[in-house]
Enzyme design. Structure first.
Site, mmCIF file in Angstrom:
data_model
loop_
_atom_site.group_PDB
_atom_site.id
_atom_site.type_symbol
_atom_site.label_atom_id
_atom_site.label_comp_id
_atom_site.label_asym_id
_atom_site.label_seq_id
_atom_site.Cartn_x
_atom_site.Cartn_y
_atom_site.Cartn_z
ATOM 1 N N HIS A 20 0.874 -1.773 0.015
ATOM 2 C CA HIS A 20 0.474 0.024 -0.542
ATOM 3 C C HIS A 20 0.871 1.507 0.108
ATOM 4 C CE1 HIS A 20 0.509 -0.662 4.540
ATOM 5 N NE2 HIS A 20 0.456 1.346 4.257
ATOM 6 N N ASP B 255 0.043 -7.326 1.441
ATOM 7 C CA ASP B 255 0.318 -6.163 1.667
ATOM 8 C C ASP B 255 2.103 -6.370 1.207
ATOM 9 O OD1 ASP B 255 0.226 -3.404 2.306
ATOM 10 O OD2 ASP B 255 0.130 -4.057 3.603
ATOM 11 N N SER C 280 4.566 3.085 7.916
ATOM 12 C CA SER C 280 4.098 1.028 7.025
ATOM 13 C C SER C 280 5.477 1.212 5.918
ATOM 14 C CB SER C 280 3.346 2.092 6.127
ATOM 15 O OG SER C 280 1.956 1.460 7.157
#
Length: 439
Positions: free
Chosen positions: A145, A175, A251
Site C-alpha cells: 500500500h 501487503d 508503514s
C-alpha cells in the site's frame, strides 16, 4: 483616663482607675538552631550527591540565599555516549542504542508522485512510507500500500543519499512489495524468526512517522501473536500485535527483535477512523510476521510475482442477509466460473454456496479468500457447498495464480459485469433466493 456614667452631668462624674501602658520594643526572638542545622544538613547532602553525580566535572554556582548565606548548586556533566557497533548475530541481546546504530543505514524512506485531486494534478509527497534493505545489491522490502498508485518512486537513506527505485513486484493480499535500486555494497538487515518471538518480548521499529519525522526509533513489546486482522479493504491477515508507537509513514519499515533482527514489516495501526492520521486509539499496532512472507519475497525477486499461490477460478458474492431469512446458509455464492479452471473440473456450479473449506467455516467471500490462502497450488481441498437445498462436498485441486490466470480472471469479471449491466437495462429482475435472472 476617666471612665464614668455618661448619664450623669460632667461635674458629677466620678473618675475611675487610671490605666497606664508602657510601649517598648519587644525582645528579639531567639534563633532556632534546629532549623538552621537541618538546612545545613540538607545542603551537605545535596553537596555530597552533586559531587557524586558530577564527579570531577561538576561546576559550582553560588548565589545569595534567603537566609543571607551563600547557596551552592552543582551542575553535573557526563561523558559523551559512545554506542558500540555490535554485530547482529542472533545470539547477543542488544541495547536499543545498538539496534538503532546497527540498522539505521538499512532503513529507507519511500516517496513518489501521486494524483491528489479530481483535476489530475500530480505532486511529489514528502516521505510517504518506509522500507528496508534486504540484499546488498539493492533489493528493498516495503508494504504494497506504500507504493500502490505511486510513480517515479525514490528511496532515501539516513545519510541523505537518494536513488530511483523500480517495482520488482508485489502481493496486494499480503501487503508486500519489493523495490530495486541500482546500488552495490549496501548494508542489509538480518532476517529473524518471527515464530520464535514471545509475548512480552521487546521489539523496536525504525521508520518515518508522519512522513516528516524521518528515521525515528520507537520501542515497545510484543502484545500478541497470530492476530487475525481484517484490513480496511476486507482482506484478512495474520499479524503480530505490538504497543510500539506506529503512525502514518511507518508503514513498510522493519520491526526488530531484541537481537537486532528484522522479524516483521510494520503495516497498520488500529484506528477508530478510516484515516490513519486521525486515529484515536493508541498502543495497538500491527506488523506482518517475516516468516509469513519470506518465501513470497524470494519468489517476487526471482519471478516478479508470488509463485505457488492458489486460484480456484470463480467469481463470488456474499449471500445476502435477506436470503438467510429463508433458510439459505451464509457463505460465498459462485456467480461465474472460468472455463478450464479447477472449479469447473471439480464440478462446482454457478449458484453453489461455499460454506466451508476443509474444517474452516466460510461465512462470506472474505473468509473463503482467507481459507484458500493457507494452501498452495496443487493442494487438494474439500469444499462444502449448499446446492438444491442440501449440503455436499466437492474435492478441488487448486490451480496456480500466475499472470495468465490473473488476466483470464480479469476478462471473466469484465464479461460478467457487462452481462449484469445488460440484464439490468432489460426487463429482467433478480429474484434471489427463488431463482436466478428471470425474463
Amino acid at each position: 483616663m476617666y471612665y464614668s456614667d455618661y448619664n450623669r452631668p460632667p461635674e458629677e462624674r466620678e473618675p475611675i482607675e487610671t490605666i497606664h501602658y508602657q510601649v517598648s520594643d519587644p525582645e528579639p526572638p531567639k534563633k532556632k538552631k534546629g532549623f538552621a542545622a537541618k538546612f545545613v544538613a540538607v545542603g551537605l547532602v545535596c553537596a555530597i550527591a552533586g559531587g557524586l553525580a558530577g564527579g570531577a566535572g561538576a561546576m559550582a554556582l553560588k548565589s545569595s540565599g534567603f537566609f543571607g548565606s551563600s547557596t551552592t548548586v552543582y551542575e553535573g556533566s557526563r561523558p559523551t555516549a559512545a554506542v558500540s557497533l555490535a554485530n547482529v548475530d542472533g545470539k547477543t541481546v542488544l541495547t536499543a542504542e545498538q539496534i538503532y546504530a546497527a540498522n539505521l543505514d538499512c532503513v529507507v524512506g519511500v516517496n513518489g508522485d501521486v494524483t491528489t485531486n479530481v483535476w489530475g494534478q500530480t505532486v511529489r509527497n514528502a516521505v510517504s512510507g518506509s522500507g528496508f534493505v534486504i540484499s546488498s545489491d539493492g533489493y528493498i522490502l516495503t508494504n504494497y500500500h506504500v507504493i500502490d498508485g505511486v510513480s517515479d518512486i525514490k528511496v532515501t537513506f539516513a545519510d541523505g543519499s537518494s536513488y530511483d527505485a523500480v517495482v520488482v513486484g508485489g502481493e496486494e493480499e499480503n501487503d508486500i512489495a519489493v523495490l530495486k535500486i541500482e546500488a552495490a555494497g549496501l548494508h542489509a538487515v538480518t532476517l529473524g524468526d518471527s515464530d520464535a518471538l514471545a509475548v512480552g518480548e521487546s521489539v523496536y521499529a525504525i521508520g518515518n512517522p508522519l512522513g516528516e519525522l524521518t528515521f525515528t526509533l520507537t520501542g515497545g513489546l510484543v502484545s500478541a501473536k497470530d492476530r487475525t486482522i481484517t484490513m480496511s479493504d476486507g482482506t484478512i491477515m495474520n499479524m503480530l500485535q505490538t504497543d510500539t508507537a506506529i503512525n502514518s509513514g511507518n508503514s513498510g519499515g522493519p520491526l526488530f527483535d531484541r537481537y537486532g533482527q528484522a522479524v516483521g514489516i510494520v503495516s497498520a495501526k488500529y484506528s477508530s477512523s478510516a484515516s490513519s492520521s486521525e486515529a484515536s486509539i493508541e498502543g495497538i499496532g500491527f506488523a506482518i510476521p517475516i516468516n509469513d512472507v519470506k518465501d513470497m519475497v524470494t519468489s517476487i525477486i526471482e519471478n516478479g510475482y508470488v509463485t505457488g499461490k492458489p486460484n480456484v477460478g470463480i467469481l463470488m458474492n456474499d449471500v445476502d442477509s435477506s436470503a438467510q431469512r429463508y433458510g439459505i446458509p451464509a457463505g460465498a455464492e459462485i456467480t461465474a466460473i472460468l472455463d478450464g479452471s479447477c472449479a469447473q473440473k471439480a464440478g462446482l456450479q454457478v449458484g453453489d454456496i461455499i460454506t466451508a473449506v476443509d474444517d474452516s467455516a466460510v461465512s462470506g467471500t472474505t473468509q473463503l479468500k482467507s481459507a484458500v490462502k493457507n494452501y498452495k497450488a496443487g493442494d487438494t481441498v474439500t469444499f462444502t457447498v449448499y446446492r438444491d437445498g442440501a449440503s455436499q462436498t466437492v474435492q478441488v485441486t487448486l490451480d496456480e495464480d500466475n499472470q495468465a490466470r490473473s488476466d483470464a480472471m480479469d476478462e471473466l469479471y469484465q464479461q460478467y459485469s457487462q452481462s449484469i449491466q445488460s440484464q439490468q437495462q432489460g426487463n429482467g429482475y433478480y429474484n434471489w433466493p427463488f431463482g436466478g435472472f428471470n425474463y
